[in-house]
Design a protein around this motif. Sequence first.
Motif, PDB file in Angstrom:
ATOM      1  N   PHE A   6       0.771  -1.237   0.255  1.00  0.00           N
ATOM      2  CA  PHE A   6      -0.503  -0.214   0.290  1.00  0.00           C
ATOM      3  C   PHE A   6       1.617   0.785  -0.034  1.00  0.00           C
ATOM      4  CE2 PHE A   6      -0.054  -1.700   4.645  1.00  0.00           C
ATOM      5  CZ  PHE A   6       0.240  -1.193   4.942  1.00  0.00           C
ATOM      6  N   ILE A   7       0.080   2.431  -0.248  1.00  0.00           N
ATOM      7  CA  ILE A   7       0.675   3.480  -0.927  1.00  0.00           C
ATOM      8  C   ILE A   7       0.451   4.628   0.476  1.00  0.00           C
ATOM      9  CG2 ILE A   7       1.506   5.926  -1.727  1.00  0.00           C
ATOM     10  CD1 ILE A   7       0.810   3.622  -4.258  1.00  0.00           C
ATOM     11  N   ILE A  28      -5.760  -7.167   4.747  1.00  0.00           N
ATOM     12  CA  ILE A  28      -6.731  -5.851   4.426  1.00  0.00           C
ATOM     13  C   ILE A  28      -8.372  -6.282   5.324  1.00  0.00           C
ATOM     14  CG2 ILE A  28      -7.280  -4.163   3.032  1.00  0.00           C
ATOM     15  CD1 ILE A  28      -3.752  -4.531   1.999  1.00  0.00           C
ATOM     16  N   SER A  29      -8.804  -5.255   5.839  1.00  0.00           N
ATOM     17  CA  SER A  29     -10.015  -5.296   5.892  1.00  0.00           C
ATOM     18  C   SER A  29     -10.967  -4.178   5.492  1.00  0.00           C
ATOM     19  CB  SER A  29     -10.610  -5.333   7.122  1.00  0.00           C
ATOM     20  OG  SER A  29      -9.734  -6.969   7.152  1.00  0.00           O
ATOM     21  N   VAL A  30     -11.235  -3.786   4.683  1.00  0.00           N
ATOM     22  CA  VAL A  30     -11.891  -2.229   4.137  1.00  0.00           C
ATOM     23  C   VAL A  30     -14.187  -2.292   4.854  1.00  0.00           C
ATOM     24  CG1 VAL A  30     -12.175  -0.434   3.121  1.00  0.00           C
ATOM     25  CG2 VAL A  30      -9.822  -2.006   2.699  1.00  0.00           C
ATOM     26  N   PRO A  31     -14.057  -1.925   5.573  1.00  0.00           N
ATOM     27  CA  PRO A  31     -15.287  -1.925   5.887  1.00  0.00           C
ATOM     28  C   PRO A  31     -16.476  -1.177   4.542  1.00  0.00           C
ATOM     29  CG  PRO A  31     -14.449  -0.886   7.907  1.00  0.00           C
ATOM     30  CD  PRO A  31     -13.515  -0.818   6.708  1.00  0.00           C
ATOM     31  N   SER A  61      -8.699  -2.324   9.020  1.00  0.00           N
ATOM     32  CA  SER A  61      -7.883  -2.305   9.558  1.00  0.00           C
ATOM     33  C   SER A  61      -6.649  -3.115   8.520  1.00  0.00           C
ATOM     34  CB  SER A  61      -8.959  -3.567  10.368  1.00  0.00           C
ATOM     35  OG  SER A  61      -7.783  -4.526  11.009  1.00  0.00           O
ATOM     36  N   ILE A  62      -5.404  -3.023   8.814  1.00  0.00           N
ATOM     37  CA  ILE A  62      -4.574  -3.914   8.440  1.00  0.00           C
ATOM     38  C   ILE A  62      -3.481  -4.606   9.120  1.00  0.00           C
ATOM     39  CG2 ILE A  62      -2.380  -3.687   6.363  1.00  0.00           C
ATOM     40  CD1 ILE A  62      -3.128  -0.573   6.241  1.00  0.00           C
ATOM     41  N   GLU A  63      -3.299  -5.842   9.051  1.00  0.00           N
ATOM     42  CA  GLU A  63      -2.340  -6.986   9.645  1.00  0.00           C
ATOM     43  C   GLU A  63      -1.063  -6.701   8.946  1.00  0.00           C
ATOM     44  OE1 GLU A  63      -2.543 -11.213  12.263  1.00  0.00           O
ATOM     45  OE2 GLU A  63      -4.510 -10.592  10.794  1.00  0.00           O
ATOM     46  N   THR A 121       2.014  -6.781  13.722  1.00  0.00           N
ATOM     47  CA  THR A 121       1.360  -5.586  14.360  1.00  0.00           C
ATOM     48  C   THR A 121      -0.771  -5.529  13.183  1.00  0.00           C
ATOM     49  OG1 THR A 121       0.698  -2.906  14.623  1.00  0.00           O
ATOM     50  CG2 THR A 121       1.731  -3.896  12.906  1.00  0.00           C
ATOM     51  N   THR A 122      -1.531  -4.792  14.444  1.00  0.00           N
ATOM     52  CA  THR A 122      -3.038  -4.440  13.134  1.00  0.00           C
ATOM     53  C   THR A 122      -3.328  -3.116  13.220  1.00  0.00           C
ATOM     54  OG1 THR A 122      -3.838  -6.757  13.305  1.00  0.00           O
ATOM     55  CG2 THR A 122      -5.272  -4.988  12.943  1.00  0.00           C
ATOM     56  N   ILE A 123      -2.861  -2.641  11.936  1.00  0.00           N
ATOM     57  CA  ILE A 123      -3.429  -0.813  12.562  1.00  0.00           C
ATOM     58  C   ILE A 123      -4.854  -0.738  12.032  1.00  0.00           C
ATOM     59  CG2 ILE A 123      -0.798  -0.082  12.376  1.00  0.00           C
ATOM     60  CD1 ILE A 123      -1.732   0.898   9.474  1.00  0.00           C
ATOM     61  N   GLN A 124      -5.277   0.176  12.190  1.00  0.00           N
ATOM     62  CA  GLN A 124      -6.652   0.582  11.712  1.00  0.00           C
ATOM     63  C   GLN A 124      -6.308   2.233  11.872  1.00  0.00           C
ATOM     64  OE1 GLN A 124      -9.687  -0.828  12.809  1.00  0.00           O
ATOM     65  NE2 GLN A 124      -7.792  -2.400  13.919  1.00  0.00           N
ATOM     66  N   LEU A 125      -6.993   2.347  10.717  1.00  0.00           N
ATOM     67  CA  LEU A 125      -7.161   3.884   9.668  1.00  0.00           C
ATOM     68  C   LEU A 125      -8.484   4.001   9.572  1.00  0.00           C
ATOM     69  CD1 LEU A 125      -4.468   2.646   6.828  1.00  0.00           C
ATOM     70  CD2 LEU A 125      -4.109   3.264   9.444  1.00  0.00           C
ATOM     71  N   ALA A 126      -8.819   5.198  10.306  1.00  0.00           N
ATOM     72  CA  ALA A 126     -10.073   6.249  10.769  1.00  0.00           C
ATOM     73  C   ALA A 126      -9.969   6.792   9.952  1.00  0.00           C
ATOM     74  CB  ALA A 126      -9.873   6.795  11.735  1.00  0.00           C
ATOM     75  N   CYS A 127     -11.863   6.602   9.192  1.00  0.00           N
ATOM     76  CA  CYS A 127     -11.691   7.504   7.612  1.00  0.00           C
ATOM     77  C   CYS A 127     -13.431   8.089   7.811  1.00  0.00           C
ATOM     78  CB  CYS A 127     -12.099   5.845   6.141  1.00  0.00           C
ATOM     79  SG  CYS A 127     -12.417   6.296   5.188  1.00  0.00           S
ATOM     80  N   ASN A 128     -12.821   9.587   8.618  1.00  0.00           N
ATOM     81  CA  ASN A 128     -13.917   9.978   9.040  1.00  0.00           C
ATOM     82  C   ASN A 128     -14.373  11.091   7.678  1.00  0.00           C
ATOM     83  OD1 ASN A 128     -13.553   9.964  10.507  1.00  0.00           O
ATOM     84  ND2 ASN A 128     -11.612  11.336  11.048  1.00  0.00           N
TER      85      ASN A 128
END
Length: 275
Positions: A6-7, A28-31, A61-63, A121-128
């Motif tokens: 990813f970029i 990669i999980s994109v809700p 969510s990205i692991e 690790t798993t990171i969470q990217l808030a998509c406001n």
Amino acid sequence: MIRHYFIIETMDGQVFNTRDYGIKIIDISVPSVEFLEETETVPGRPGAVDLGAHATRDPISIEFDFLARDLTDYPLLRNVIFRLFSHREPFYWTESRELGKRYKVRSRGFTPRQILTKGRTTIQLACNDVYAESRLRSTDDWVIDSDKLQFGMGLSGQYNPVWRYTSPFFTVYNPGDITVNPNYHDLLITIRAASSGLIIRNKTTGDEVKYNGTTTASDIFRLEPGCRVTKNSLSVLGQVTAGAYITLAPGPNEIELVNTTGAVDVTVDTRFYYF
């Protein structure tokens, strides 16, 4: 086997590719977008009154794993990963399977788990901002071999990607999933035409802007993001009636300019937005 990546694009234009950091993506999980209803209850009335809904999206969510050269190198690489995601400002995130789209996100805190020289690790990217947007602007070169185009972006052979027009009657094609609205989207319409009482009308959506002044062929009249209306960079919003912006619905939008004389030059500069 194709290795996904990813970029990250920062707001000041820096670009980082995870292939350069030894990151191996596990999942990669994109809700989906969720529409939360807004209701109001009325005494004596059964149920509730539907007041509409607003869009929201849970964090992406990205692991992933990252591999250091040795135990001494591990904390150094871990800190590089921290810097990759730690930005005070939001940043844009694009995954390799959808290079034509990007999400404006913020990273939440995360704690890598060390397994010898490997970190997981798993990171969470808030998509406001909720929706993905096209990496290309409408005024960029939409060539088929671009690394910023992909299938699933609504491009159709029926409509050529043309965003500059020389007629007072023209069709703007929005290949995205949702309406482009300059209240909160990046839409700029620039008009060069002599006129008196200029009217810009989207016959598809019913939107209409009326300017009670005059323009010459050398004037630059703009409908800007944030619903600003300017002539030669000066606000003329006080001379505008019946609305101050034009939206673009998904698909073809029939636009017309009324009360112009002579040559017309119109440019529609925007991005497009997707689920």
